[in-house]
Design a protein around this motif. Sequence first.
Motif, PDB file in Angstrom:
ATOM      1  N   ARG A 141      -0.679  11.447 -24.157  1.00  0.00           N
ATOM      2  CA  ARG A 141      -0.735  10.005 -24.343  1.00  0.00           C
ATOM      3  C   ARG A 141      -1.853   9.346 -23.534  1.00  0.00           C
ATOM      4  O   ARG A 141      -2.097   8.160 -23.681  1.00  0.00           O
ATOM      5  N   ASP A 142      -2.492  10.098 -22.668  1.00  0.00           N
ATOM      6  CA  ASP A 142      -3.537   9.488 -21.843  1.00  0.00           C
ATOM      7  C   ASP A 142      -4.753  10.408 -21.852  1.00  0.00           C
ATOM      8  O   ASP A 142      -4.978  11.137 -22.802  1.00  0.00           O
ATOM      9  N   ARG A 143      -5.495  10.454 -20.773  1.00  0.00           N
ATOM     10  CA  ARG A 143      -6.762  11.166 -20.729  1.00  0.00           C
ATOM     11  C   ARG A 143      -6.604  12.617 -20.279  1.00  0.00           C
ATOM     12  O   ARG A 143      -5.618  12.986 -19.659  1.00  0.00           O
ATOM     13  N   ILE A 144      -7.624  13.437 -20.628  1.00  0.00           N
ATOM     14  CA  ILE A 144      -7.744  14.803 -20.123  1.00  0.00           C
ATOM     15  C   ILE A 144      -8.904  14.823 -19.130  1.00  0.00           C
ATOM     16  O   ILE A 144      -9.986  14.327 -19.420  1.00  0.00           O
TER      17      ILE A 144
ATOM     18  N   PHE B 282     -11.674  19.249 -13.589  1.00  0.00           N
ATOM     19  CA  PHE B 282     -11.987  19.213 -12.169  1.00  0.00           C
ATOM     20  C   PHE B 282     -13.285  19.966 -11.894  1.00  0.00           C
ATOM     21  O   PHE B 282     -13.472  21.105 -12.328  1.00  0.00           O
ATOM     22  N   ASN B 283     -14.209  19.300 -11.201  1.00  0.00           N
ATOM     23  CA  ASN B 283     -15.468  19.908 -10.800  1.00  0.00           C
ATOM     24  C   ASN B 283     -15.305  20.460  -9.391  1.00  0.00           C
ATOM     25  O   ASN B 283     -15.198  19.688  -8.425  1.00  0.00           O
ATOM     26  N   ASP B 284     -15.271  21.774  -9.274  1.00  0.00           N
ATOM     27  CA  ASP B 284     -15.011  22.396  -7.982  1.00  0.00           C
ATOM     28  C   ASP B 284     -16.163  22.198  -6.998  1.00  0.00           C
ATOM     29  O   ASP B 284     -15.999  22.330  -5.798  1.00  0.00           O
ATOM     30  N   THR B 285     -17.361  21.878  -7.514  1.00  0.00           N
ATOM     31  CA  THR B 285     -18.528  21.722  -6.640  1.00  0.00           C
ATOM     32  C   THR B 285     -18.462  20.435  -5.832  1.00  0.00           C
ATOM     33  O   THR B 285     -18.579  20.441  -4.600  1.00  0.00           O
ATOM     34  N   ASP B 286     -18.259  19.310  -6.533  1.00  0.00           N
ATOM     35  CA  ASP B 286     -18.222  18.025  -5.819  1.00  0.00           C
ATOM     36  C   ASP B 286     -16.811  17.429  -5.769  1.00  0.00           C
ATOM     37  O   ASP B 286     -16.628  16.278  -5.364  1.00  0.00           O
ATOM     38  N   LYS B 287     -15.802  18.222  -6.201  1.00  0.00           N
ATOM     39  CA  LYS B 287     -14.398  17.812  -6.144  1.00  0.00           C
ATOM     40  C   LYS B 287     -14.122  16.533  -6.946  1.00  0.00           C
ATOM     41  O   LYS B 287     -13.241  15.753  -6.593  1.00  0.00           O
ATOM     42  N   SER B 288     -14.858  16.346  -8.027  1.00  0.00           N
ATOM     43  CA  SER B 288     -14.673  15.141  -8.836  1.00  0.00           C
ATOM     44  C   SER B 288     -13.946  15.490 -10.134  1.00  0.00           C
ATOM     45  O   SER B 288     -13.842  16.660 -10.520  1.00  0.00           O
ATOM     46  N   LEU B 289     -13.449  14.452 -10.803  1.00  0.00           N
ATOM     47  CA  LEU B 289     -12.798  14.608 -12.099  1.00  0.00           C
ATOM     48  C   LEU B 289     -13.706  14.044 -13.187  1.00  0.00           C
ATOM     49  O   LEU B 289     -14.231  12.938 -13.058  1.00  0.00           O
ATOM     50  N   SER B 290     -13.876  14.830 -14.265  1.00  0.00           N
ATOM     51  CA  SER B 290     -14.694  14.378 -15.386  1.00  0.00           C
ATOM     52  C   SER B 290     -13.791  14.157 -16.593  1.00  0.00           C
ATOM     53  O   SER B 290     -13.098  15.083 -17.039  1.00  0.00           O
ATOM     54  N   PHE B 291     -13.802  12.920 -17.123  1.00  0.00           N
ATOM     55  CA  PHE B 291     -12.955  12.584 -18.251  1.00  0.00           C
ATOM     56  C   PHE B 291     -13.701  12.654 -19.582  1.00  0.00           C
ATOM     57  O   PHE B 291     -13.116  12.445 -20.630  1.00  0.00           O
ATOM     58  N   GLY B 292     -15.001  12.952 -19.550  1.00  0.00           N
ATOM     59  CA  GLY B 292     -15.775  13.025 -20.778  1.00  0.00           C
ATOM     60  C   GLY B 292     -15.999  11.665 -21.399  1.00  0.00           C
ATOM     61  O   GLY B 292     -15.552  10.633 -20.880  1.00  0.00           O
ATOM     62  N   ASN B 293     -16.725  11.659 -22.538  1.00  0.00           N
ATOM     63  CA  ASN B 293     -17.007  10.425 -23.259  1.00  0.00           C
ATOM     64  C   ASN B 293     -16.358  10.468 -24.638  1.00  0.00           C
ATOM     65  O   ASN B 293     -15.865  11.508 -25.086  1.00  0.00           O
ATOM     66  N   ASN B 294     -16.390   9.356 -25.309  1.00  0.00           N
ATOM     67  CA  ASN B 294     -15.822   9.276 -26.641  1.00  0.00           C
ATOM     68  C   ASN B 294     -16.507  10.277 -27.581  1.00  0.00           C
ATOM     69  O   ASN B 294     -17.723  10.437 -27.565  1.00  0.00           O
ATOM     70  N   ASP B 295     -15.711  10.985 -28.412  1.00  0.00           N
ATOM     71  CA  ASP B 295     -16.191  11.961 -29.402  1.00  0.00           C
ATOM     72  C   ASP B 295     -16.682  13.265 -28.783  1.00  0.00           C
ATOM     73  O   ASP B 295     -17.324  14.063 -29.471  1.00  0.00           O
TER      74      ASP B 295
ATOM     75  N   GLY C 201     -12.759  32.311 -15.671  1.00  0.00           N
ATOM     76  CA  GLY C 201     -13.159  32.035 -14.295  1.00  0.00           C
ATOM     77  C   GLY C 201     -13.996  30.785 -14.128  1.00  0.00           C
ATOM     78  O   GLY C 201     -14.347  30.425 -13.006  1.00  0.00           O
ATOM     79  N   TYR C 202     -14.358  30.133 -15.254  1.00  0.00           N
ATOM     80  CA  TYR C 202     -15.179  28.926 -15.175  1.00  0.00           C
ATOM     81  C   TYR C 202     -14.441  27.769 -15.848  1.00  0.00           C
ATOM     82  O   TYR C 202     -13.789  27.950 -16.878  1.00  0.00           O
ATOM     83  N   ALA C 203     -14.585  26.600 -15.265  1.00  0.00           N
ATOM     84  CA  ALA C 203     -13.945  25.423 -15.840  1.00  0.00           C
ATOM     85  C   ALA C 203     -14.632  25.040 -17.146  1.00  0.00           C
ATOM     86  O   ALA C 203     -15.843  25.214 -17.289  1.00  0.00           O
ATOM     87  N   PRO C 204     -13.882  24.518 -18.117  1.00  0.00           N
ATOM     88  CA  PRO C 204     -14.520  24.054 -19.363  1.00  0.00           C
ATOM     89  C   PRO C 204     -15.407  22.838 -19.083  1.00  0.00           C
ATOM     90  O   PRO C 204     -15.297  22.196 -18.040  1.00  0.00           O
ATOM     91  N   ILE C 205     -16.281  22.551 -20.030  1.00  0.00           N
ATOM     92  CA  ILE C 205     -17.177  21.399 -19.882  1.00  0.00           C
ATOM     93  C   ILE C 205     -17.097  20.551 -21.145  1.00  0.00           C
ATOM     94  O   ILE C 205     -16.727  21.022 -22.219  1.00  0.00           O
ATOM     95  N   TRP C 206     -17.445  19.284 -20.991  1.00  0.00           N
ATOM     96  CA  TRP C 206     -17.478  18.372 -22.131  1.00  0.00           C
ATOM     97  C   TRP C 206     -18.800  18.538 -22.875  1.00  0.00           C
ATOM     98  O   TRP C 206     -19.864  18.592 -22.272  1.00  0.00           O
TER      99      TRP C 206
ATOM    100  N   LEU D 244     -16.022  17.091 -26.966  1.00  0.00           N
ATOM    101  CA  LEU D 244     -15.062  18.181 -27.043  1.00  0.00           C
ATOM    102  C   LEU D 244     -15.098  19.002 -25.773  1.00  0.00           C
ATOM    103  O   LEU D 244     -16.148  19.107 -25.115  1.00  0.00           O
ATOM    104  N   LEU D 245     -13.964  19.601 -25.435  1.00  0.00           N
ATOM    105  CA  LEU D 245     -13.922  20.541 -24.323  1.00  0.00           C
ATOM    106  C   LEU D 245     -14.358  21.913 -24.821  1.00  0.00           C
ATOM    107  O   LEU D 245     -13.807  22.432 -25.798  1.00  0.00           O
TER     108      LEU D 245
END
Length: 272
Positions: free
Chosen positions: A40-43, A46-59, A68-73, A61-62
Amino acid sequence: MKNIISTILLASGLMLSAQVGINTNSPKAQLDVNGDLNLRDRIAVFNDTDKSLSFGNNDQLLVSQGEGYAPIWKTLRIPEYEPNKFYLIFNNSFSDKVGVDLSYSEEPNMSTSKAATFTKGASFGSLTGFKKISGLSQKISVFSTESKAYFQFETVVQANFTANGSTDTSIDYACGIFVDDKLINLRQSNLKASSAQFPFLTHNQIGVIENLSKGDHTVSVGCSRLTSYGDAPNRRLAIGKNTNTNINSFIAQSSLKVEVYEVPQAFNTIIN
């Protein structure tokens, strides 16, 4: 009270177990959901390098980067095609500075007329005396059964004629464009001696073929020395390379431009 107890039990289960399954007794990951998932909300990623959260932009995809690697937008860019219209799908150009040398001894002894020999679809192996310009043999890809492929070949032809005002000294030659070693286009020309030494000319031709089968194809260019006149049997003919220093290999080089237009047959709906 039941909701509080359920929440406590779920939290305890997450802390005690390395893998949690919802609607499955054999989870294959730390959280394994066997069924529909409604967010119901955002996905966030987590960026392990700078400890930030990335919510991506409209349209966006993950996209997985592997274990062993985090997905990217990622932004998925799909062109919107209109049915039954041709679009440029493949566009490339190639060059060659090696060229071919053609001597008098390599002239073919043609048992039939040129008109009967040089026909569309003739195989390269049946055209004696033709040599391929190696750097112009390249693969192209076709993705639709409705296509038009255009080929533009340009080169320089030179002979080491001495200064000779007589036009009786000349050489007939021909160049063909081939797809999968089948002739699709041919041009014949003549290089004449002149009052200047080592004459040369620019040769240009365009070939077209429609509705190649889907898949990979090989385009190539081959040339032949056909007939010599006057003093020409004693002279060298070069195509795509220089015979003398009045021009250099840069000027004499060959080029081939390829464009493939297709009516796309796989459509992806774009939702704005």
